[in-house]
Design an enzyme around this catalytic site. Structure first.
Site, PDB file in Angstrom:
ATOM      1  N   ASP A 179       0.848  -1.182   0.000  1.00  0.00           N
ATOM      2  CA  ASP A 179       0.000   0.000   0.000  1.00  0.00           C
ATOM      3  C   ASP A 179       0.892   1.244   0.000  1.00  0.00           C
ATOM      4  O   ASP A 179       2.106   1.156   0.182  1.00  0.00           O
ATOM      5  CB  ASP A 179      -0.886  -0.031   1.251  1.00  0.00           C
ATOM      6  CG  ASP A 179      -2.050   0.946   1.199  1.00  0.00           C
ATOM      7  OD1 ASP A 179      -2.233   1.618   0.160  1.00  0.00           O
ATOM      8  OD2 ASP A 179      -2.782   1.040   2.204  1.00  0.00           O
ATOM      9  N   GLU A 182       2.676   5.013  -4.062  1.00  0.00           N
ATOM     10  CA  GLU A 182       2.646   5.949  -5.197  1.00  0.00           C
ATOM     11  C   GLU A 182       3.968   6.693  -5.461  1.00  0.00           C
ATOM     12  O   GLU A 182       4.204   7.033  -6.625  1.00  0.00           O
ATOM     13  CB  GLU A 182       1.535   6.978  -4.993  1.00  0.00           C
ATOM     14  CG  GLU A 182       0.140   6.422  -5.133  1.00  0.00           C
ATOM     15  CD  GLU A 182      -0.297   5.619  -3.915  1.00  0.00           C
ATOM     16  OE1 GLU A 182      -1.152   4.732  -4.078  1.00  0.00           O
ATOM     17  OE2 GLU A 182       0.233   5.858  -2.821  1.00  0.00           O
ATOM     18  N   ASP A 256      -8.917   4.014  -1.863  1.00  0.00           N
ATOM     19  CA  ASP A 256      -9.824   4.302  -0.761  1.00  0.00           C
ATOM     20  C   ASP A 256     -11.146   4.895  -1.247  1.00  0.00           C
ATOM     21  O   ASP A 256     -11.330   6.112  -1.302  1.00  0.00           O
ATOM     22  CB  ASP A 256      -9.168   5.265   0.228  1.00  0.00           C
ATOM     23  CG  ASP A 256      -7.968   4.648   0.924  1.00  0.00           C
ATOM     24  OD1 ASP A 256      -7.766   3.427   0.789  1.00  0.00           O
ATOM     25  OD2 ASP A 256      -7.239   5.385   1.597  1.00  0.00           O
TER      26      ASP A 256
END
Length: 441
Positions: A179, A182, A256
């Site tokens: 997670d 990015e 999300d």
């Protein structure tokens, strides 16, 4: 610039796969239902959730642990109070064929007593500031350094961290979730890294931002492959960030989302678009991730049921929830809802061999497993702008309900052959649009 001449959709997918690769056939368990939450509290909570699935005869394959399972957000560790016996916990799940996934994020807590940071720092494996010093960013771990996954020797080192004798508490039934890759930097521009941060090769972040997540995904998948080299076991790694070619390393999800009807509806064109770009092992958090903790309402039984249904016909099927949201495992509503969700989950497992075959075809041809209608009906113009329905493979059409209180649904039936309802056998003529009954069941 690459031109893919087709002329058919199938040939265009094959041409794109020739450039970027295909999705390797995933382990069969990963096509079942995944149960996740930020966070299951401790080993007792894990046993409770697993026991409820067993007692209520609701099929599932994987139980997930988010960041709170670690020792102070130090990845590759366990909270010794909440999860003192990770081996035994995983073995209890494995005794009934279940797996576990733990999260491993890219931000490494700056703590000289944290072995992962200490070794990476001593080997100078972290991204640098323009002046050559180690970049400092803020994420879940607090003050953090970020590994340079664009560097081959850093990926090799990262892969070594998944060896059973290095990742303490890991077993062959433990898999991984990447997670925040990015990469997320809470105090950085656009919640990411400074554009002039430099890789070990001296290249600025602005040049490789979109590649960072893919390279982390690759390094993690290589780690799971290497730890099981003797058994030739296939890895499973979920990533939030991805790039063209990420399909070679595992699954992704859409991030999300919120507990809203329009977010459920938006997940369809998102996942269909990803499939067109080679990312076919994908899904959205079932029920919506952000509930009360994200400023939204928690899903009621109707929204969760409809989302559970649409998720059960998509490639990656995982329920997930924010830590401030109410519990939403399949038994947390009334008995009728539990019964309904059990039947939906069972339908997913009745189709498991179908999904496994779709992924085999995808690996062989580049065809996405979840497809827009026009892929199967390229000469039917009415399919071109239809992103309310989709095809699971070439034989099963799904038309989700997207409106609260709806008990009927307008469905377009493309082609010339008749269509048949999988539940009651009702037939519909191809080339027509019809209003069909759509009760919550």
């Amino acid at each position: 610039v690459m031109l893919l001449p087709g002329p058919t959709p199938a040939k265009a997918f094959a041409q794109y796969a020739g450039l970027t690769g295909t999705t390797p056939l995933p382990p069969r368990f990963s096509l079942g239902y995944h149960q996740c939450r930020w966070n299951y509290n401790d080993e007792g909570d894990v046993r409770y959730v697993h026991g409820q699935f067993e007692a209520l005869d609701i099929p599932y394959d994987v139980l997930w642990l988010d960041i709170e399972h670690t020792d102070g957000k130090r990845y590759f560790t366990w909270d010794s109070f909440k999860f003192p016996k990770p081996h035994e916990m995983q073995q209890e799940l494995a005794a009934t064929g279940r797996k576990m996934v733990t999260i491993v994020d890219p931000h490494i807590k700056k703590d000289p007593n944290y072995e992962v940071y200490h070794e990476a720092h001593s080997k100078a494996l972290f991204i640098q500031k323009p002046d050559g010093s180690e970049l400092d960013g803020w994420c879940w771990s607090g003050s953090s350094a970020y590994l340079d996954f664009t560097s081959g020797h850093v990926r090799d080192w990262w892969a070594s961290r998944f060896a059973y004798d290095v990742y303490e508490g890991s077993t062959e039934t433990l898999y991984t979730w990447n997670d925040m890759n990015e990469p997320s930097v809470f105090n950085g521009p656009e919640v990411s890294m400074d554009k002039d941060a430099k890789s070990l090769a001296g290249v600025e972040h602005r040049e490789w931002h979109n590649l960072y997540g893919m390279y982390m995904h690759q390094a993690t998948a290589m780690g799971l492959l290497r730890r099981n080299a003797a058994q030739d076991k296939r890895p499973f790694v979920l990533s939030r960030s991805f790039h063209a070619g990420s399909q070679r390393w595992g699954a992704i999800w859409t991030g999300d989302n919120a507990c809203r009807w329009d977010h459920m509806e938006a997940s369809l064109p998102m996942l269909l678009s990803l499939g067109l770009c080679g990312i076919t092992f994908s899904g959205a958090d079932v029920g919506g991730f952000l509930g009360k903790g994200g400023g939204y309402d928690d899903p009621d039984a109707e929204l969760f049921t409809q989302w559970f249904q649409v998720g059960s016909y998509q490639p990656f099927f995982r329920g997930h929830a924010h830590h401030d949201s109410t519990r939403r495992e399949p038994w947390t509503w009334d008995e009728a809802t539990t019964h309904r969700l059990r039947r939906i989950a069972m339908r997913r497992y009745q189709l498991l061999s179908y999904w496994y075959t779709l992924f085999f075809v995808s690996e062989s041809t580049g065809l996405p497993t979840m497809r827009p209608l026009w892929v199967s009906y390229p000469h039917e113009t009415r399919t071109f702008d239809n992103d309310k329905q989709f095809m699971a493979g070439g034989d099963l059409m799904v038309a989700p309900v997207h409106q609260k209180g709806s008990t009927s649904q307008s469905v377009f039936f493309p082609g010339t052959a008749p269509w048949y309802d999988v539940l009651d056998g009702a037939s519909f003529d191809g080339g027509t649009e019809a209003t069909v009954d759509a009760p919550l069941d």
